[in-house]
Structure formats: structure tokens, C-alpha cells
Motif scaffolding. Sequence first.
Motif, mmCIF file in Angstrom:
data_model
loop_
_atom_site.group_PDB
_atom_site.id
_atom_site.type_symbol
_atom_site.label_atom_id
_atom_site.label_comp_id
_atom_site.label_asym_id
_atom_site.label_seq_id
_atom_site.Cartn_x
_atom_site.Cartn_y
_atom_site.Cartn_z
ATOM 1 N N TYR A 1 3.766 10.613 1.437
ATOM 2 C CA TYR A 1 4.298 10.661 2.795
ATOM 3 C C TYR A 1 5.808 10.507 2.767
ATOM 4 O O TYR A 1 6.370 9.962 1.814
ATOM 5 N N ILE A 2 6.458 10.985 3.842
ATOM 6 C CA ILE A 2 7.889 10.775 4.044
ATOM 7 C C ILE A 2 8.032 9.626 5.033
ATOM 8 O O ILE A 2 7.458 9.651 6.123
ATOM 9 N N ASP A 3 8.822 8.633 4.667
ATOM 10 C CA ASP A 3 8.947 7.413 5.446
ATOM 11 C C ASP A 3 9.546 7.617 6.832
ATOM 12 O O ASP A 3 9.096 7.012 7.789
ATOM 13 N N LEU A 4 10.554 8.456 6.961
ATOM 14 C CA LEU A 4 11.243 8.565 8.248
ATOM 15 C C LEU A 4 10.329 8.999 9.383
ATOM 16 O O LEU A 4 10.412 8.482 10.486
ATOM 17 N N ASP A 5 9.458 9.947 9.115
ATOM 18 C CA ASP A 5 8.588 10.435 10.183
ATOM 19 C C ASP A 5 7.112 10.126 9.948
ATOM 20 O O ASP A 5 6.266 10.508 10.744
ATOM 21 N N LYS A 6 6.819 9.444 8.850
ATOM 22 C CA LYS A 6 5.444 9.057 8.508
ATOM 23 C C LYS A 6 4.507 10.264 8.415
ATOM 24 O O LYS A 6 3.325 10.157 8.659
ATOM 25 N N GLU A 7 5.074 11.419 8.071
ATOM 26 C CA GLU A 7 4.264 12.622 7.943
ATOM 27 C C GLU A 7 3.863 12.842 6.491
ATOM 28 O O GLU A 7 4.625 12.551 5.572
ATOM 29 N N LYS A 8 2.681 13.396 6.327
ATOM 30 C CA LYS A 8 2.201 13.731 4.993
ATOM 31 C C LYS A 8 3.057 14.862 4.432
ATOM 32 O O LYS A 8 3.284 15.871 5.085
ATOM 33 N N TYR A 9 3.523 14.672 3.200
ATOM 34 C CA TYR A 9 4.376 15.658 2.539
ATOM 35 C C TYR A 9 3.600 16.458 1.496
ATOM 36 O O TYR A 9 3.816 17.653 1.348
ATOM 37 N N LYS B 1 0.814 -1.218 0.000
ATOM 38 C CA LYS B 1 0.000 0.000 0.000
ATOM 39 C C LYS B 1 0.848 1.269 0.000
ATOM 40 O O LYS B 1 0.330 2.370 0.061
ATOM 41 N N GLU B 2 2.184 1.114 -0.053
ATOM 42 C CA GLU B 2 3.103 2.242 -0.076
ATOM 43 C C GLU B 2 3.981 2.134 -1.325
ATOM 44 O O GLU B 2 4.838 1.270 -1.414
ATOM 45 N N LEU B 3 3.735 3.008 -2.292
ATOM 46 C CA LEU B 3 4.501 2.991 -3.536
ATOM 47 C C LEU B 3 5.618 4.026 -3.444
ATOM 48 O O LEU B 3 5.373 5.234 -3.521
ATOM 49 N N VAL B 4 6.839 3.565 -3.251
ATOM 50 C CA VAL B 4 7.993 4.457 -3.124
ATOM 51 C C VAL B 4 8.263 5.106 -4.481
ATOM 52 O O VAL B 4 8.406 4.417 -5.492
ATOM 53 N N ILE B 5 8.328 6.445 -4.472
ATOM 54 C CA ILE B 5 8.530 7.190 -5.716
ATOM 55 C C ILE B 5 9.844 7.964 -5.733
ATOM 56 O O ILE B 5 10.270 8.456 -6.783
ATOM 57 N N HIS B 6 10.497 8.069 -4.558
ATOM 58 C CA HIS B 6 11.724 8.858 -4.488
ATOM 59 C C HIS B 6 12.447 8.554 -3.185
ATOM 60 O O HIS B 6 11.816 8.400 -2.138
ATOM 61 N N GLU B 7 13.763 8.457 -3.265
ATOM 62 C CA GLU B 7 14.614 8.340 -2.082
ATOM 63 C C GLU B 7 15.757 9.318 -2.260
ATOM 64 O O GLU B 7 16.257 9.481 -3.378
ATOM 65 N N ASN B 8 16.160 9.961 -1.163
ATOM 66 C CA ASN B 8 17.251 10.929 -1.294
ATOM 67 C C ASN B 8 18.456 10.525 -0.448
ATOM 68 O O ASN B 8 18.412 9.536 0.294
ATOM 69 N N ASP B 9 19.512 11.316 -0.543
ATOM 70 C CA ASP B 9 20.763 11.021 0.152
ATOM 71 C C ASP B 9 20.670 11.195 1.665
ATOM 72 O O ASP B 9 21.555 10.761 2.389
ATOM 73 N N GLN B 10 19.619 11.847 2.146
ATOM 74 C CA GLN B 10 19.434 12.033 3.582
ATOM 75 C C GLN B 10 18.679 10.859 4.215
ATOM 76 O O GLN B 10 18.330 10.912 5.394
ATOM 77 N N GLY B 11 18.421 9.830 3.443
ATOM 78 C CA GLY B 11 17.728 8.659 3.966
ATOM 79 C C GLY B 11 16.223 8.777 3.985
ATOM 80 O O GLY B 11 15.537 7.943 4.574
ATOM 81 N N GLU B 12 15.707 9.817 3.337
ATOM 82 C CA GLU B 12 14.257 9.990 3.279
ATOM 83 C C GLU B 12 13.685 9.210 2.102
ATOM 84 O O GLU B 12 14.249 9.230 1.015
ATOM 85 N N SER B 13 12.585 8.551 2.358
ATOM 86 C CA SER B 13 11.882 7.792 1.339
ATOM 87 C C SER B 13 10.484 8.385 1.202
ATOM 88 O O SER B 13 9.755 8.494 2.193
ATOM 89 N N TYR B 14 10.114 8.776 0.000
ATOM 90 C CA TYR B 14 8.799 9.363 -0.274
ATOM 91 C C TYR B 14 7.937 8.311 -0.946
ATOM 92 O O TYR B 14 8.383 7.660 -1.893
ATOM 93 N N TYR B 15 6.732 8.156 -0.461
ATOM 94 C CA TYR B 15 5.862 7.130 -1.024
ATOM 95 C C TYR B 15 4.419 7.616 -1.139
ATOM 96 O O TYR B 15 3.967 8.450 -0.365
ATOM 97 N N LEU B 16 3.737 7.079 -2.145
ATOM 98 C CA LEU B 16 2.305 7.294 -2.306
ATOM 99 C C LEU B 16 1.582 6.327 -1.382
ATOM 100 O O LEU B 16 1.852 5.124 -1.399
ATOM 101 N N LYS B 17 0.695 6.841 -0.559
ATOM 102 C CA LYS B 17 -0.078 6.013 0.376
ATOM 103 C C LYS B 17 -1.331 5.528 -0.358
ATOM 104 O O LYS B 17 -2.356 6.193 -0.375
#
Length: 146
Positions: free
Chosen positions: A124-132, A95-111
Amino acid sequence: MDYEKIRKLIEDKTDIVDFGNFENGISDEWIQLAQNRLGVIFPPSYVWWLKHYGGGEINGEEIFSIYEMDFDTVVGGDIVYINELNRKNGWNSQKELVIHENDQGESYYLKLDDVDEFGESPVYIDLDKEKYANNFIDFLLKKIDE
């Protein structure tokens, strides 16, 4: 969805946005193959971006797309490769489609289990599970403006 706004911004920000040429994107066949392989339905705005740009980077960081290569051998930023790898390692669910990861360890995904009346899903941003962002286009707008 204001696709013309994002299209103009992409054209105006070629110093930080490096996408494929407009109207030279991924075929419907490859989009369907990727969705079938992952067992998901991509939100309309992500499909629009795939079909019109094919893929690319913002500030040198790749936004995951479809490489139009055999899914069993493809690597890199292919959306199928990244998501199958993340699922295998237990980092993301179906249910989480990762669309981008950056060098800071953040993973962005479509919920994908949070779909609005237009078929769009928030990012959402994976590290803090906050809506981006409210959807994929809003995600692109925010990444371009960072």
C-alpha cells in the motif's frame, strides 16, 4: 510467483535498477534476526529478494533491506531501523512493514495483516492508503516500469 520474470527484468534494466549481484544476498540468520526484532514474518517474495539481491535501488530510490549490522547502531535504509523509527513516531503500526519511501513523501508498506494463501501481503501507499501492488514482486515490477 514468477521469479524468473523479475530476475530477467532486473538484468535487462541495469540503467534504472541497481541491486546487489544475484545470489549474493542476505543470510537466513540475518533475515530471522530482523523478523524477530520487528516481531513480524516477511512475505516469501520479500525474503526471496533479500536472499538473492540483498538490497538496492530503483531509479536512485532505495528499497529497504537488511544491512547486516547491529540493529542498535545501524541507520539509513535498514528495514529494522526504518520501521522502528516509524513505529516510535507513530507513523506505522507493527502490521505495516515500510519497504520504501520516496522524495515525494510517499511511503510504501507491506500490509502484514492481509496475507494470502501463499503467505504474500499487498503493498500500500501510505499517503492515500490505496493498494499499490498485490505483493512485493508486483511492487518491484511496477516501480521498474514507472
